[in-house]
Design a protein around this motif. Structure first.
Motif, PDB file in Angstrom:
ATOM      1  N   SER A 100      13.182  20.057  27.023  1.00 26.04           N
ATOM      2  CA  SER A 100      11.972  20.087  26.204  1.00 26.04           C
ATOM      3  C   SER A 100      11.474  21.488  25.864  1.00 26.04           C
ATOM      4  N   HIS A 101      12.000  22.520  26.491  1.00 26.31           N
ATOM      5  CA  HIS A 101      11.404  23.846  26.318  1.00 26.31           C
ATOM      6  C   HIS A 101      11.554  24.391  24.895  1.00 26.31           C
ATOM      7  N   ASN A 102      12.545  23.893  24.142  1.00 28.87           N
ATOM      8  CA  ASN A 102      12.800  24.446  22.801  1.00 28.87           C
ATOM      9  C   ASN A 102      12.463  23.459  21.685  1.00 28.87           C
ATOM     10  N   CYS A 103      11.570  22.515  21.981  1.00 25.40           N
ATOM     11  CA  CYS A 103      11.196  21.542  20.947  1.00 25.40           C
ATOM     12  C   CYS A 103      10.615  22.225  19.707  1.00 25.40           C
ATOM     13  N   LEU A 104       9.860  23.291  19.892  1.00 21.42           N
ATOM     14  CA  LEU A 104       9.271  24.018  18.768  1.00 21.42           C
ATOM     15  C   LEU A 104       9.999  25.332  18.501  1.00 21.42           C
ATOM     16  N   SER A 105      10.369  26.034  19.573  1.00 22.23           N
ATOM     17  CA  SER A 105      10.990  27.348  19.383  1.00 22.23           C
ATOM     18  C   SER A 105      12.339  27.239  18.667  1.00 22.23           C
ATOM     19  N   LYS A 106      13.039  26.143  18.856  1.00 22.72           N
ATOM     20  CA  LYS A 106      14.309  25.961  18.160  1.00 22.72           C
ATOM     21  C   LYS A 106      14.091  25.859  16.656  1.00 22.72           C
ATOM     22  N   GLU A 107      13.026  25.173  16.246  1.00 26.66           N
ATOM     23  CA  GLU A 107      12.696  25.077  14.825  1.00 26.66           C
ATOM     24  C   GLU A 107      12.280  26.438  14.273  1.00 26.66           C
ATOM     25  N   MET A 108      11.557  27.206  15.099  1.00 24.61           N
ATOM     26  CA  MET A 108      11.111  28.530  14.655  1.00 24.61           C
ATOM     27  C   MET A 108      12.295  29.486  14.520  1.00 24.61           C
ATOM     28  N   GLU A 109      13.216  29.430  15.485  1.00 22.51           N
ATOM     29  CA  GLU A 109      14.354  30.349  15.467  1.00 22.51           C
ATOM     30  C   GLU A 109      15.345  30.036  14.353  1.00 22.51           C
ATOM     31  N   SER A 110      15.412  28.768  13.948  1.00 20.61           N
ATOM     32  CA  SER A 110      16.292  28.389  12.839  1.00 20.61           C
ATOM     33  C   SER A 110      15.554  28.360  11.494  1.00 20.61           C
ATOM     34  N   ARG A 111      14.281  28.717  11.496  1.00 28.07           N
ATOM     35  CA  ARG A 111      13.448  28.807  10.304  1.00 28.07           C
ATOM     36  C   ARG A 111      13.195  27.446   9.641  1.00 28.07           C
ATOM     37  N   THR A 112      13.490  26.378  10.304  1.00 28.90           N
ATOM     38  CA  THR A 112      13.239  25.063   9.705  1.00 28.90           C
ATOM     39  C   THR A 112      11.764  24.689   9.749  1.00 28.90           C
ATOM     40  N   ASP A 113      10.981  25.362  10.598  1.00 31.60           N
ATOM     41  CA  ASP A 113       9.553  25.059  10.658  1.00 31.60           C
ATOM     42  C   ASP A 113       8.856  25.382   9.340  1.00 31.60           C
ATOM     43  N   LYS A 114       9.304  26.459   8.667  1.00 36.10           N
ATOM     44  CA  LYS A 114       8.687  26.819   7.392  1.00 36.10           C
ATOM     45  C   LYS A 114       9.053  25.818   6.304  1.00 36.10           C
ATOM     46  N   LEU A 115      10.282  25.319   6.332  1.00 34.63           N
ATOM     47  CA  LEU A 115      10.687  24.301   5.365  1.00 34.63           C
ATOM     48  C   LEU A 115       9.890  23.013   5.564  1.00 34.63           C
ATOM     49  N   LEU A 116       9.678  22.664   6.822  1.00 35.05           N
ATOM     50  CA  LEU A 116       8.893  21.471   7.117  1.00 35.05           C
ATOM     51  C   LEU A 116       7.438  21.651   6.689  1.00 35.05           C
ATOM     52  N   ALA A 117       6.932  22.879   6.873  1.00 33.26           N
ATOM     53  CA  ALA A 117       5.552  23.148   6.467  1.00 33.26           C
ATOM     54  C   ALA A 117       5.391  23.035   4.956  1.00 33.26           C
ATOM     55  N   ILE A 118       6.410  23.523   4.193  1.00 37.43           N
ATOM     56  CA  ILE A 118       6.361  23.426   2.725  1.00 37.43           C
ATOM     57  C   ILE A 118       6.322  21.969   2.286  1.00 37.43           C
ATOM     58  N   GLN A 119       7.038  21.098   3.036  1.00 35.84           N
ATOM     59  CA  GLN A 119       7.088  19.682   2.694  1.00 35.84           C
ATOM     60  C   GLN A 119       5.876  18.911   3.207  1.00 35.84           C
ATOM     61  N   GLY A 120       4.950  19.642   3.854  1.00 40.51           N
ATOM     62  CA  GLY A 120       3.705  19.015   4.317  1.00 40.51           C
ATOM     63  C   GLY A 120       3.811  18.334   5.668  1.00 40.51           C
ATOM     64  N   ALA A 121       4.880  18.574   6.381  1.00 38.45           N
ATOM     65  CA  ALA A 121       5.027  17.949   7.702  1.00 38.45           C
ATOM     66  C   ALA A 121       4.181  18.691   8.736  1.00 38.45           C
ATOM     67  N   SER A 122       3.652  17.957   9.673  1.00 37.22           N
ATOM     68  CA  SER A 122       2.833  18.536  10.742  1.00 37.22           C
ATOM     69  C   SER A 122       3.712  18.858  11.944  1.00 37.22           C
ATOM     70  N   MET A 123       3.820  20.161  12.260  1.00 40.05           N
ATOM     71  CA  MET A 123       4.629  20.556  13.416  1.00 40.05           C
ATOM     72  C   MET A 123       4.033  20.012  14.711  1.00 40.05           C
ATOM     73  N   ARG A 124       2.713  19.870  14.748  1.00 39.23           N
ATOM     74  CA  ARG A 124       2.076  19.336  15.955  1.00 39.23           C
ATOM     75  C   ARG A 124       2.570  17.907  16.231  1.00 39.23           C
ATOM     76  N   LYS A 125       2.585  17.073  15.176  1.00 34.80           N
ATOM     77  CA  LYS A 125       3.051  15.702  15.354  1.00 34.80           C
ATOM     78  C   LYS A 125       4.547  15.658  15.668  1.00 34.80           C
ATOM     79  N   ILE A 126       5.318  16.532  15.042  1.00 29.20           N
ATOM     80  CA  ILE A 126       6.761  16.554  15.299  1.00 29.20           C
ATOM     81  C   ILE A 126       7.037  16.878  16.769  1.00 29.20           C
ATOM     82  N   VAL A 127       6.320  17.884  17.288  1.00 30.29           N
ATOM     83  CA  VAL A 127       6.494  18.237  18.705  1.00 30.29           C
ATOM     84  C   VAL A 127       6.065  17.084  19.604  1.00 30.29           C
ATOM     85  N   TYR A 128       4.948  16.432  19.266  1.00 26.90           N
ATOM     86  CA  TYR A 128       4.492  15.290  20.056  1.00 26.90           C
ATOM     87  C   TYR A 128       5.571  14.203  20.121  1.00 26.90           C
TER      88      TYR A 128
END
Length: 474
Positions: free
Chosen positions: A165-193
């Motif tokens: 579980s330690h890389n649930c968010l950091s993996k998205e940040m390191e692969s830059r997919t968090d920004k793509l998800l943000a552009i599409q309106g996805a909530s990173m908080r809900k994704i991590v949950y």
């Protein structure tokens, strides 16, 4: 399709496509299965010992009955018939036993059952209950403890939670997919949950399936209720929830995966090793526990001093303590090896040993009280304590057993005195109605466990509240 369903399907596919995660889960399943085998082996040996004890007692009971029907035409038969019903012979040949049968869940949480006696010999001679740790034990095994399922849940499954579980968010940040998800309106908080929830469900399901053998395997003389099963699952789930809450808190700082794993490992060391060691050292300094060697030495000196007392003084002390027998007093009571002398000796010895044990128990209670208070500040030790309490394999349950044994011993002594002092013999039909010991569990166990789990819930609430304050919007 909802976001939760999408995340769950994606995580399930990722799990199947990553051999490293499958190998890690398989490793935990294998060691858990081994822990079940080890726990079942320990408790089965105890149950087999109790079964052998019951069979031996039944055989000795038949032997006592047989004495009343011996052939008196032979010398051996005449001697056996002459001793039939003699109280001293009945107690010596077939003494009552107090047994502490294992709970069925004790194969999942052995606790101190492998160190503490599972039965005690009760005698009117007023000996002390079998002392713990009287047998020789492998020192390495004693230091490491038992490898049962509770050990795997308490100490090893948190490492699985961190690794997964330690890389649930950091993996998205390191692969830059968090920004793509943000552009599409996805909530990173809900994704991590939802990612954490998926992992929580998978690990909880593994623990549930691994616990089933402990629920269904039958062990002789064991007992279990549906409430015990529900309590076991409840404690395991809130323990997992505590570690997932910690991981959620660390993930919220939005640092690298290396930083997250180092922080979670540091917290694991803190709760599993540092805090328990600190609490144990503090308790030892504040209220040092008494040594068993000192207790044994005091008991030995007490026995010698009591035996060396003049016989008239022993007899006087007995009748002063038991005025109900004063009308039986005779001039022959002071015989050097008379029956009354031995009764008076064991009675006075019992009173003196009880005072020694009370002083010893008082010191141990102060020490244990400090340790129990420290449990509320550490969910790891608190949950371990509650799992042992639910499986009735902890020190508190054994102390309750010894208290019941001591009560039964006093009852047995009074019963035997009514035969010894009045020079009575047992009739054959009376052999089947001798007092028997029956251990009764703690009726308030469920309430105590639920109250004890409140401290874990408070810690979870504090962690979530800290995350909300330090990670606004997360």
């Amino acid at each position: 399709m909802s976001l939760a369903t999408t995340i769950f399907r994606f995580e399930f596919r990722q799990l199947l496509r990553q051999p490293s995660q499958l190998i890690m889960l398989a490793f935990y399943i294998i060691i858990s299965i081994y822990s079940l085998y080890a726990g079942h082996a320990v408790i089965s040996r105890q149950a087999a010992g109790l079964d052998s004890l019951h069979k031996n007692k039944a055989a000795l009971q038949q032997e006592l009955h047989k004495r009343f029907h011996e052939d008196t035409s032979t010398r051996a038969g005449k001697n056996l018939a002459a001793n039939a019903g003699v109280p001293q012979v009945v107690e010596f040949r077939n003494p009552p036993y107090a047994t502490h049968p294992p709970h069925r869940l004790s194969m999942l949480a052995i606790g101190q059952r492998d160190l503490l006696p599972s039965y005690d010999l009760v005698s009117s001679k007023h000996e002390i209950v079998t002392p713990p740790n009287a047998e020789f034990i492998n020192a390495e095994k004693l230091a490491a403890g038992n490898f049962d399922l509770s050990f795997v849940i308490i100490y090893l499954f948190p490492l699985l939670v961190m690794a997964w579980s330690h890389n649930c968010l950091s993996k998205e940040m390191e692969s830059r997919t968090d920004k793509l998800l943000a552009i599409q309106g996805a909530s990173m908080r809900k994704i991590v949950y939802y990612k954490l929830l998926f992992r929580f469900i998978v690990i909880a399901l593994i623990i549930f399936l691994l616990s089933v053998p402990g629920f269904v395997l039958t062990i002789p003389y064991s007992r279990m209720s549906i409430t015990d099963v529900l309590l076991w699952l409840y404690l395991a789930l809130i323990y997992l929830l505590f570690w997932f809450a910690l991981c959620w808190l660390i993930i919220g700082f939005r640092q690298s995966s290396h930083w997250n794993i180092l922080c979670t490992l540091g917290l694991w060391l803190l709760f599993v090793i540092v805090i328990p060691a600190a609490m144990n050292s503090s308790a030892t300094l504040i209220a040092p526990p008494p040594l068993h060697s000192e207790l044994a030495s005091a008991q030995r000196v007490c026995k010698e001093e009591t035996w060396e007392m003049p016989v008239p003084a022993l007899i006087d002390s007995f009748y002063q303590r038991h005025p109900e027998y004063h009308h039986l007093r005779q001039t022959g009571d002071t015989a050097e090896f008379g029956n009354r002398r031995f009764i008076a000796y064991t009675d006075l010895l019992g009173a003196r040993l009880n005072r020694i044990m009370q002083a010893h128990d008082k010191s141990m209670q102060r020490y244990n009280k400090i340790l129990l208070r420290g449990l509320y500040f550490n969910p790891v030790t608190q949950l371990q304590h509650l799992l042992y309490a639910n499986a009735e394999s902890g020190l508190a349950n054994y102390n309750d057993y010894t208290m019941q044994v001591n009560i039964f011993r006093e009852k047995w002594i009074r019963f035997m005195n009514n035969y010894l002092l009045f020079d009575r013999r047992f009739k054959e039909e009376e052999l089947d109605s001798l007092p028997r010991f029956s251990f009764s569990g703690d009726d308030a166990k469920t309430r105590k466990i639920l109250i004890g789990s409140i401290s874990v819930w408070l810690m979870i609430i504090i962690i979530i509240a800290t995350g909300k304050l330090t990670h606004p919007g997360y």
